[in-house]
Design a protein around this motif. Structure first.
Motif, PDB file in Angstrom:
ATOM      1  N   LEU A 152       0.858  -1.194   0.000  1.00 58.21           N
ATOM      2  CA  LEU A 152       0.000   0.000   0.000  1.00 58.21           C
ATOM      3  C   LEU A 152       0.893   1.243   0.000  1.00 58.21           C
ATOM      4  CD1 LEU A 152      -2.795  -1.022   2.543  1.00 58.21           C
ATOM      5  CD2 LEU A 152      -2.782  -1.243   0.047  1.00 58.21           C
ATOM      6  N   PRO A 153       1.044   1.914  -1.134  1.00 56.27           N
ATOM      7  CA  PRO A 153       1.951   3.063  -1.203  1.00 56.27           C
ATOM      8  C   PRO A 153       1.488   4.268  -0.408  1.00 56.27           C
ATOM      9  CG  PRO A 153       0.757   2.788  -3.279  1.00 56.27           C
ATOM     10  CD  PRO A 153       0.460   1.586  -2.453  1.00 56.27           C
ATOM     11  N   ASN A 154       0.226   4.301  -0.006  1.00 59.52           N
ATOM     12  CA  ASN A 154      -0.281   5.445   0.763  1.00 59.52           C
ATOM     13  C   ASN A 154      -0.224   5.212   2.272  1.00 59.52           C
ATOM     14  OD1 ASN A 154      -2.322   3.519   0.740  1.00 59.52           O
ATOM     15  ND2 ASN A 154      -3.990   5.018   0.607  1.00 59.52           N
ATOM     16  N   VAL A 155       0.584   4.238   2.718  1.00 57.55           N
ATOM     17  CA  VAL A 155       0.740   3.932   4.144  1.00 57.55           C
ATOM     18  C   VAL A 155       2.222   3.982   4.520  1.00 57.55           C
ATOM     19  CG1 VAL A 155       0.469   2.183   5.955  1.00 57.55           C
ATOM     20  CG2 VAL A 155      -1.331   2.496   4.244  1.00 57.55           C
ATOM     21  N   THR A 156       2.508   4.627   5.649  1.00 53.93           N
ATOM     22  CA  THR A 156       3.842   4.594   6.245  1.00 53.93           C
ATOM     23  C   THR A 156       3.725   4.007   7.643  1.00 53.93           C
ATOM     24  OG1 THR A 156       4.544   6.575   5.047  1.00 53.93           O
ATOM     25  CG2 THR A 156       5.831   5.965   6.989  1.00 53.93           C
ATOM     26  N   VAL A 157       4.528   2.987   7.946  1.00 54.77           N
ATOM     27  CA  VAL A 157       4.501   2.344   9.265  1.00 54.77           C
ATOM     28  C   VAL A 157       5.710   2.802  10.071  1.00 54.77           C
ATOM     29  CG1 VAL A 157       4.534   0.139  10.517  1.00 54.77           C
ATOM     30  CG2 VAL A 157       3.284   0.334   8.346  1.00 54.77           C
ATOM     31  N   VAL A 158       5.447   3.207  11.311  1.00 51.65           N
ATOM     32  CA  VAL A 158       6.504   3.665  12.217  1.00 51.65           C
ATOM     33  C   VAL A 158       6.417   2.858  13.503  1.00 51.65           C
ATOM     34  CG1 VAL A 158       7.302   5.583  13.662  1.00 51.65           C
ATOM     35  CG2 VAL A 158       6.599   6.002  11.302  1.00 51.65           C
ATOM     36  N   GLN A 159       7.545   2.340  13.967  1.00 54.74           N
ATOM     37  CA  GLN A 159       7.600   1.731  15.290  1.00 54.74           C
ATOM     38  C   GLN A 159       8.028   2.817  16.264  1.00 54.74           C
ATOM     39  OE1 GLN A 159      10.544   0.697  17.504  1.00 54.74           O
ATOM     40  NE2 GLN A 159       8.816   0.418  18.908  1.00 54.74           N
ATOM     41  N   GLY A 160       7.148   3.146  17.208  1.00 57.73           N
ATOM     42  CA  GLY A 160       7.460   4.224  18.131  1.00 57.73           C
ATOM     43  C   GLY A 160       6.368   4.424  19.152  1.00 57.73           C
TER      44      GLY A 160
END
Length: 299
Positions: A152-160
């Motif tokens: 999904l190019p419209n999603v950014t996942v961040v671990q935080g």
């Protein structure tokens, strides 16, 4: 993971599931949300079977069937059973997503994304021109979300830590764990007419039988930034797993918040007072630098 049903048949089952979830939620006028539930495969986000179904006070029980068709019902499945973290009730999330009223092209922060199922629904709702920032505290769950959402190019996942995000202004924020107060970033980064949904809650005095700590009292709140202030809509009683990280720290306000829940009136809250003095006698709860008040915010 195999099924006795063909992919075409599973698509029909997902469509029926979507209609049932919206009907259970009392939603009759949101075809885009129905389409999102019908299109996103839930099994993709729950890992390999056997799946653990939450049985509330009985804890978790393994589902006998390994056919993904069993996942298309309004029940909770474990993501991290030792922490009591679940892929939550679809009907509850449907009501919240319906309230968010997301539009194509909007920017959304999903705080407490788990393995990404509801992130994928958000991504569908905002479309290719929109964007979803998915934040997950648990490193293992965050890595699973990153893999599940990689296409999904419209999603950014961040671990935080969810208390620290978003770091840019957004149109909506969707929080999936209980907190004793909203994080500063959730309020400060909300655009004009932006919506924030979060579970306000007081933790149980001891861990839940199924693992983790869940809210003893909880209320779903929708906050909308208007030019005249922060309007609040009560979404009902909810129970979520409690925050980890900075927002998990016990504070002096916890006892006062519990007293506010026990005293009643949370459903009549209409505004959130932020970094201003609250009107005496007009608040359900008053904390440090914020309050929940009964006064309406003018349009």
């Amino acid at each position: 993971m195999s099924s006795v049903f063909s992919q075409d048949e599973l698509a029909v089952i997902r469509r029926a599931y979507a209609k049932q979830i919206l009907a259970l939620s009392g939603i009759a006028d949101n075809p885009r949300l129905e389409e999102a539930f019908a299109k996103v495969p839930r099994e993709r986000f729950l890992g390999a079977p056997p799946w653990l179904m939450s049985r509330a006070v009985r804890g978790y029980e393994a589902v006998a069937s390994h056919d993904p068709v069993v996942l298309y019902q309004d029940v909770l499945f474990a993501l991290a059973s030792e922490k009591g973290v679940n892929n939550g009730s679809p009907s509850l999330h449907a009501r919240c997503l319906h309230t968010l009223r997301l539009r194509e092209g909007e920017r959304v922060a999903h705080i407490g994304a788990g393995t990404g199922y509801y992130t994928a629904l958000l991504a569908y709702l905002v479309g290719a021109e929109g964007h979803v920032l998915a934040v997950e505290f648990d490193p293992v769950l965050a890595e699973r979300a990153r893999a599940n959402l990689a296409d999904l190019p419209n999603v950014t996942v961040v671990q935080g830590d969810g208390a620290e995000w978003p770091r840019e202004d957004v149109d909506a924020i969707y929080v999936n764990f209980a907190v004793g107060r909203p994080a500063e970033a959730w309020i400060d980064r909300l655009k004009l007419n932006g919506r924030l949904i979060f579970p306000l809650g007081v933790p149980q005095p001891k861990p839940s039988p199924q693992g983790g700590t869940h809210s003893l009292y909880g209320a779903g709140l929708c906050v909308t930034r208007k030019s005249a202030g922060l309007a609040v809509r009560w979404l009902g009683h909810v129970s979520f797993v409690c925050a980890e990280g900075r927002l998990a720290q016990p504070g002096e306000e916890r006892q006062a918040l519990q007293a506010a829940f026990e005293g009643g009136g949370m459903e009549f809250v209409r505004s959130l007072v932020w970094r201003e003095s609250a009107t005496p006698g007009r608040c359900c709860f008053t904390g440090s630098g914020w309050a929940l008040a009964y006064d309406e915010v003018p349009d």
